[in-house]
Design a protein around this motif. Sequence first.
Motif, PDB file in Angstrom:
ATOM      1  N   ALA A   1      41.671  54.123 -41.158  1.00 47.05           N
ATOM      2  CA  ALA A   1      43.062  54.232 -40.695  1.00 47.05           C
ATOM      3  C   ALA A   1      43.807  55.193 -41.595  1.00 47.05           C
ATOM      4  O   ALA A   1      43.716  55.061 -42.813  1.00 47.05           O
TER       5      ALA A   1
ATOM      6  N   VAL B   1      38.233  48.720 -38.196  1.00 47.85           N
ATOM      7  CA  VAL B   1      39.248  49.574 -37.581  1.00 47.85           C
ATOM      8  C   VAL B   1      40.050  48.715 -36.614  1.00 47.85           C
ATOM      9  O   VAL B   1      39.506  47.834 -35.949  1.00 47.85           O
TER      10      VAL B   1
ATOM     11  N   TYR C   1      36.488  53.176 -29.762  1.00 47.06           N
ATOM     12  CA  TYR C   1      35.693  52.983 -30.972  1.00 47.06           C
ATOM     13  C   TYR C   1      34.309  52.388 -30.724  1.00 47.06           C
ATOM     14  O   TYR C   1      33.434  52.493 -31.581  1.00 47.06           O
TER      15      TYR C   1
END
Length: 148
Positions: free
Chosen positions: A59, A94, A101
Amino acid sequence: VAALLCAAFGGDAEARLVRDLRRDGDLLLALVAEDAGGIVGYIAFSPVVGLGMSAAALAPLAVLPERQRGGIGLTLVERGLAWLAGEGLRLVFVLGDPAYYSRFGFAAGTAWPFRTPYDGPHQLARWLAEPARAGGHATYARAFACLG
């Protein structure tokens, strides 16, 4: 980088996150994608502790809106994960879109055994090494408190 993050996210929260991660010495890895016009993509990874193994948080990941869907994000994620694996990290978290993703091996099921400040269907994780006994409370870098 701050201008890119503001453009990609429509605000300055992620730019402040990166500033604070850098200030606190909590950037494990930061990569940029550039072209002749400047920076078009960015990714950062910071430590996640409290799990009894080396782990990281991905991030933010950002690509200029007009350059999205061109493979820049894909390249940044793949290169970042490869570097982390080479450094011996075992697990990456994440908070993001599972449809995006999952192409990198991130899954909600991998994250479920861990308690994080972001538990829910968008909290994903991916093993970079052979899965270990899973569980524990993941503590993110202090800078993430500004997103709370």
